[in-house]
Design an enzyme around this catalytic site. Structure first.
Site, PDB file in Angstrom:
ATOM      1  CE1 TYR A  84      -4.064   1.608  -0.269  1.00 58.53           C
ATOM      2  CE2 TYR A  84      -3.573   2.682   1.814  1.00 58.53           C
ATOM      3  CZ  TYR A  84      -4.372   2.555   0.693  1.00 58.53           C
ATOM      4  OH  TYR A  84      -5.461   3.383   0.526  1.00 58.53           O
ATOM      5  CE  LYS A 131      -7.317   6.441   0.302  1.00 61.11           C
ATOM      6  NZ  LYS A 131      -8.547   7.092  -0.215  1.00 61.11           N
TER       7      LYS A 131
END
Length: 258
Positions: free
Chosen positions: A159, A166
């Site tokens: 990720y 995020k």
């Protein structure tokens, strides 16, 4: 859809981020429409328009407009049109994220300053800008929502750059909830489990992530865009009137597993 009946009847909802029929944003818009909401839908650019316009027509979207949040003035133009045609807004959903491929697929420690800034601007700060524009249109209160992912809270291999981005988005949600709460504007992050979307396909070894998610989630199944849509619809209804500042996981319980 009998679960919520016509709980959003009379509500006006803006949905940013539909790319195609597999988009999380489309699932959210579809459920909101079924529950009675009037919709405003955006598309990224002229290349994306042919993929989004038929969906907007099927949804009966009253407003259909271009919106590339990286282009100055486009987000403002969407809200100016909403103010002119609707006079107000009840729900705004942000389902937009981007990072350059070389930064997304490389190690965080090797990410470029330019790639990090671009990812942060499009994936996080544009939500703050959306909130600023929505605030004066939500005179009777409203709901703002952004899409996050478990990688904001825990390390999810591959990720990479999007994890810190995020995490910033989820923090922004909490601060906006605090700042806008006195105006009865509630703010949430919604964190779906792995989904087969065009955006997710840019992650390295995403197929492996999907397979592992299915095996590890207590429910034993992947979520779909309608599952996410039902959650966002609930958050926009009076049933969730005392909830704000939350990160709501829609992942079949995957996030509770070690």
């Amino acid at each position: 859809m009998d679960l919520l009946g016509s709980a959003l009847k009379g509500k006006r909802a803006l949905v940013l981020g539909i790319a195609n029929e597999h988009s999380i944003a489309y699932g959210c818009a579809r459920i909101m429409r079924r529950l009675g909401a009037e919709l405003a839908v955006t598309y990224l650019n002229e290349k994306a328009r042919p993929h989004v316009e038929p969906l907007a027509e099927a949804l009966g979207a009253g407003i259909f407009a271009p919106c590339d949040v990286s282009r100055e003035g486009e987000l403002d133009a969407v809200f100016a049109r909403i103010e002119k045609e609707w006079g107000g807004l009840d729900v705004a959903l942000h389902s937009i994220a981007f990072a350059p491929k070389e930064d997304l697929q490389g190690r965080l420690v090797d990410s470029s300053a330019e790639g990090f800034k671009l990812a942060m601007d499009i994936s996080c700060h544009s939500f703050i800008r959306m909130a600023r524009l929505a605030e004066p249109l939500m005179g009777s209160g409203g709901t703002l929502m952004a899409m996050s992912y478990h990688g904001a809270d825990k390390v999810v291999p591959n990720y990479n750059l999007m994890g810190p981005v995020k995490a910033a988005l989820e923090s922004a949600v909490r601060y906006l909830a605090y700042e806008l709460g006195p105006k009865d504007i509630r703010v949430h992050a919604v964190s779906p489990g792995p989904l087969k979307t065009r955006a997710a396909s840019g992650l390295k070894d995403f197929d492996v992530l999907l397979s592992e998610a299915t095996q590890r989630a207590p429910i034993g199944e992947l979520v779909d865009i309608d599952d996410v849509g039902l959650t966002t619809a609930f958050l926009a209804t009076p049933f969730a009137r005392r909830l704000t500042g939350m990160t709501v996981y829609v992942d079949g319980g995957l996030s509770i597993m070690a």
